[in-house]
Design a protein around this motif. Structure first.
Motif, PDB file in Angstrom:
ATOM      1  N   CYS A   1       0.810  -1.628   0.251  1.00  0.00           N
ATOM      2  CA  CYS A   1      -0.371   0.003   0.025  1.00  0.00           C
ATOM      3  C   CYS A   1       0.792   0.887  -0.014  1.00  0.00           C
ATOM      4  N   SER A   2       2.349   0.844   0.273  1.00  0.00           N
ATOM      5  CA  SER A   2       3.123   2.206   0.583  1.00  0.00           C
ATOM      6  C   SER A   2       3.316   2.878  -1.185  1.00  0.00           C
ATOM      7  N   VAL A   3       3.328   2.285  -1.909  1.00  0.00           N
ATOM      8  CA  VAL A   3       3.861   3.033  -3.520  1.00  0.00           C
ATOM      9  C   VAL A   3       2.963   3.904  -3.646  1.00  0.00           C
ATOM     10  N   PRO A   4       1.226   3.337  -3.489  1.00  0.00           N
ATOM     11  CA  PRO A   4       0.807   3.761  -3.997  1.00  0.00           C
ATOM     12  C   PRO A   4       0.258   5.639  -3.442  1.00  0.00           C
ATOM     13  N   PHE A   5       0.228   5.093  -2.033  1.00  0.00           N
ATOM     14  CA  PHE A   5      -0.330   6.747  -0.914  1.00  0.00           C
ATOM     15  C   PHE A   5       1.620   7.755  -1.329  1.00  0.00           C
ATOM     16  N   MET A   6       2.565   7.148  -1.446  1.00  0.00           N
ATOM     17  CA  MET A   6       3.364   7.745  -1.593  1.00  0.00           C
ATOM     18  C   MET A   6       3.421   8.688  -3.067  1.00  0.00           C
ATOM     19  N   LEU A   7       3.159   8.161  -4.233  1.00  0.00           N
ATOM     20  CA  LEU A   7       2.419   8.404  -5.566  1.00  0.00           C
ATOM     21  C   LEU A   7       1.245   9.630  -5.502  1.00  0.00           C
ATOM     22  N   LEU A   8       0.325   9.414  -3.923  1.00  0.00           N
ATOM     23  CA  LEU A   8      -0.309  10.378  -4.022  1.00  0.00           C
ATOM     24  C   LEU A   8       0.328  11.776  -4.092  1.00  0.00           C
ATOM     25  N   VAL A   9       1.052  11.463  -2.812  1.00  0.00           N
ATOM     26  CA  VAL A   9       1.733  12.448  -1.768  1.00  0.00           C
ATOM     27  C   VAL A   9       2.620  13.650  -2.995  1.00  0.00           C
ATOM     28  N   PHE A  10       3.144  12.519  -3.721  1.00  0.00           N
ATOM     29  CA  PHE A  10       4.091  13.353  -4.784  1.00  0.00           C
ATOM     30  C   PHE A  10       2.698  14.171  -5.860  1.00  0.00           C
ATOM     31  N   LEU A  11       1.827  13.628  -6.186  1.00  0.00           N
ATOM     32  CA  LEU A  11       0.706  14.130  -7.165  1.00  0.00           C
ATOM     33  C   LEU A  11       0.593  15.392  -6.091  1.00  0.00           C
ATOM     34  N   LEU A  12       0.179  15.476  -4.518  1.00  0.00           N
ATOM     35  CA  LEU A  12      -0.209  16.827  -4.337  1.00  0.00           C
ATOM     36  C   LEU A  12       0.443  17.779  -3.455  1.00  0.00           C
ATOM     37  N   LEU A  13       1.813  17.194  -3.550  1.00  0.00           N
ATOM     38  CA  LEU A  13       2.356  18.004  -3.425  1.00  0.00           C
ATOM     39  C   LEU A  13       3.352  18.731  -4.430  1.00  0.00           C
ATOM     40  N   ARG A  14       2.984  18.111  -5.661  1.00  0.00           N
ATOM     41  CA  ARG A  14       3.596  19.058  -7.255  1.00  0.00           C
ATOM     42  C   ARG A  14       4.457  18.515  -7.248  1.00  0.00           C
ATOM     43  N   LYS A  15       5.253  17.293  -6.772  1.00  0.00           N
ATOM     44  CA  LYS A  15       6.558  17.350  -6.319  1.00  0.00           C
ATOM     45  C   LYS A  15       6.570  15.772  -7.641  1.00  0.00           C
ATOM     46  N   PRO A  16       7.893  16.617  -8.393  1.00  0.00           N
ATOM     47  CA  PRO A  16       7.961  15.528  -9.983  1.00  0.00           C
ATOM     48  C   PRO A  16       8.465  13.981  -9.611  1.00  0.00           C
ATOM     49  N   LEU A  17       7.470  13.448  -9.855  1.00  0.00           N
ATOM     50  CA  LEU A  17       8.082  12.145  -9.826  1.00  0.00           C
ATOM     51  C   LEU A  17       9.776  11.924 -10.528  1.00  0.00           C
ATOM     52  N   PRO A  18      10.640  10.896  -9.937  1.00  0.00           N
ATOM     53  CA  PRO A  18      12.019  10.709 -10.444  1.00  0.00           C
ATOM     54  C   PRO A  18      12.585  10.097 -11.910  1.00  0.00           C
ATOM     55  N   THR A  19      12.382  10.813 -12.420  1.00  0.00           N
ATOM     56  CA  THR A  19      12.984   9.819 -14.051  1.00  0.00           C
ATOM     57  C   THR A  19      13.562   8.904 -13.695  1.00  0.00           C
ATOM     58  N   VAL A  20      13.717   8.078 -15.138  1.00  0.00           N
ATOM     59  CA  VAL A  20      14.228   7.267 -15.550  1.00  0.00           C
ATOM     60  C   VAL A  20      16.241   7.357 -15.907  1.00  0.00           C
ATOM     61  N   SER A  21      16.041   7.876 -16.490  1.00  0.00           N
ATOM     62  CA  SER A  21      17.525   8.620 -16.350  1.00  0.00           C
ATOM     63  C   SER A  21      17.871   9.598 -14.566  1.00  0.00           C
ATOM     64  N   MET A  22      17.220   9.745 -13.836  1.00  0.00           N
ATOM     65  CA  MET A  22      17.705  10.424 -12.488  1.00  0.00           C
ATOM     66  C   MET A  22      18.364   8.951 -11.857  1.00  0.00           C
ATOM     67  N   LEU A  23      17.276   7.581 -12.429  1.00  0.00           N
ATOM     68  CA  LEU A  23      17.819   6.743 -11.464  1.00  0.00           C
ATOM     69  C   LEU A  23      18.336   5.840 -11.548  1.00  0.00           C
ATOM     70  N   LYS A  24      19.062   5.635 -13.524  1.00  0.00           N
ATOM     71  CA  LYS A  24      19.169   5.473 -13.662  1.00  0.00           C
ATOM     72  C   LYS A  24      21.562   6.042 -13.438  1.00  0.00           C
ATOM     73  N   ALA A  25      21.041   7.840 -13.362  1.00  0.00           N
ATOM     74  CA  ALA A  25      22.873   7.757 -12.619  1.00  0.00           C
ATOM     75  C   ALA A  25      23.201   7.715 -11.546  1.00  0.00           C
ATOM     76  N   ASN A  26      21.964   7.148 -10.504  1.00  0.00           N
ATOM     77  CA  ASN A  26      21.823   7.240  -9.162  1.00  0.00           C
ATOM     78  C   ASN A  26      22.045   5.334  -8.567  1.00  0.00           C
ATOM     79  N   LEU A  27      22.398   4.586  -9.015  1.00  0.00           N
ATOM     80  CA  LEU A  27      22.414   3.802  -8.847  1.00  0.00           C
ATOM     81  C   LEU A  27      23.058   2.546  -7.314  1.00  0.00           C
ATOM     82  N   PRO A  28      24.293   3.537  -7.737  1.00  0.00           N
ATOM     83  CA  PRO A  28      24.960   2.918  -5.606  1.00  0.00           C
ATOM     84  C   PRO A  28      23.217   3.542  -4.788  1.00  0.00           C
ATOM     85  N   SER A  29      22.926   4.597  -4.738  1.00  0.00           N
ATOM     86  CA  SER A  29      21.903   5.085  -4.516  1.00  0.00           C
ATOM     87  C   SER A  29      20.352   4.877  -4.400  1.00  0.00           C
ATOM     88  N   ILE A  30      20.192   3.675  -5.072  1.00  0.00           N
ATOM     89  CA  ILE A  30      19.404   2.272  -5.745  1.00  0.00           C
ATOM     90  C   ILE A  30      19.717   1.181  -5.085  1.00  0.00           C
TER      91      ILE A  30
END
Length: 308
Positions: free
Chosen positions: A47-76
């Protein structure tokens, strides 16, 4: 009121709200006595993922892009490790709250700063102040006295305190912001959680499904009730000092302690009284040591933004 003061006040208010919400969690879990904590953990992750996606939407915060995730594989990878660590801390915390061990949860979060100090010395080469040395020593005495009197370690409290400190250490090396990292942490374990829940459902072992709709909703509610204070905390960090947050973090275990003694009537004998007193003394010493520096920081900020 200067803008900096307004921002600081907003951050302090958000931090207080987050710790109050965490402190009230035992009241929620009293509706789930003897719950299957493993299944609840899986449902919470799902349930956490859909809830957090809703939080991103309410806060108008952009979701992380694929390129951003690929550039930070150690952080993942670190998010995956942090998620596993948090599962241990959350599991022990939830087990305590659903099995009449709220006092153990309180102890766990009171000793968490001592574990954090120890990890800072071992992993980050931090140097301890005199007050921190006394705090660690008194905390060790408190736990040692409890072990000597009861003949066993307070495993629940030690698991909560140590693994939550490890989680904090891990988060120091993650390059994503708090909301993004929390979402990634849940998303990485979601396939495992989904597979486990499908197995329970297929074999008729699901406790959440077998006890009716109300029970299922309570299991699902464990996601927002634990994530909401985390979101408030993440927002607070942007607008106030870590020193202030460090002082306010004792709101949560203090509320757990009061609920355990006065509402849930848990046993608070002389052994626990001595152990808690030793740990509290060390934490008070650290807090008193931090206050002058905190006051100087606040004063400096105010002087910096005063009109000349």
């Amino acid at each position: 009121m200067p803008r900096t003061t307004q921002v600081s006040a907003k951050g302090n208010a958000l931090a207080i709200v987050s710790f109050l919400l965490w402190g009230l969690l035992p009241l929620y879990y009293q509706f789930l006595p003897g719950a299957d904590v493993t299944e609840m953990l899986a449902i919470r992750l799902l349930c956490s993922v859909p809830f957090m996606l809703l939080v991103f939407l309410l806060l108008r915060k952009p979701l992380p892009t694929v390129s951003m995730l690929k550039a930070n594989l150690p952080s993942i990878a670190l998010c995956g490790l942090a998620s596993l660590i948090m599962c241990v801390s959350w599991y022990s915390f939830t087990w305590a709250l659903t099995h009449g061990q709220v006092l153990a949860a309180s102890l766990g979060f009171f000793i968490n700063p001592l574990f954090a100090i120890g990890l800072g010395v071992i992993c980050l080469k931090d140097r301890l102040s005199l007050a921190q040395k006394w705090a660690v020593a008194l905390g060790g005495l408190g736990i040692g006295y409890m072990v000597m009197a009861y003949g066993q370690l307070p495993w629940l409290a030690l698991l909560m305190g140590s693994f939550f400190a490890l989680y904090g250490l891990c988060k120091k090396f993650i390059r994503f912001d708090s909301l993004t990292s929390v979402t990634i942490e849940a998303a990485l374990l979601t396939p495992i959680a989904a597979a486990y829940l499908l197995y329970l459902s297929a074999t008729g072992q699901s406790q959440a499904l077998s006890a009716g709709t109300g029970n299922l909703l309570l299991y699902m509610g464990s996601a927002p009730v634990t994530l909401l204070p985390l979101i408030f905390f993440a927002l607070a960090i942007r607008h106030t000092s870590l020193s202030m947050v460090g002082l306010m973090q004792y709101i949560e275990p203090t509320m757990h302690f009061l609920l355990a003694i006065f509402l849930f009537n848990e046993v608070f004998d002389s052994v626990k009284a001595v152990s808690f007193a030793l740990i509290w003394t060390g934490l008070i010493l650290c807090s008193l040591e931090a206050l002058p520096g905190l006051w100087r920081t606040i004063s400096a900020r105010r002087q910096l933004h005063q009109p000349h």
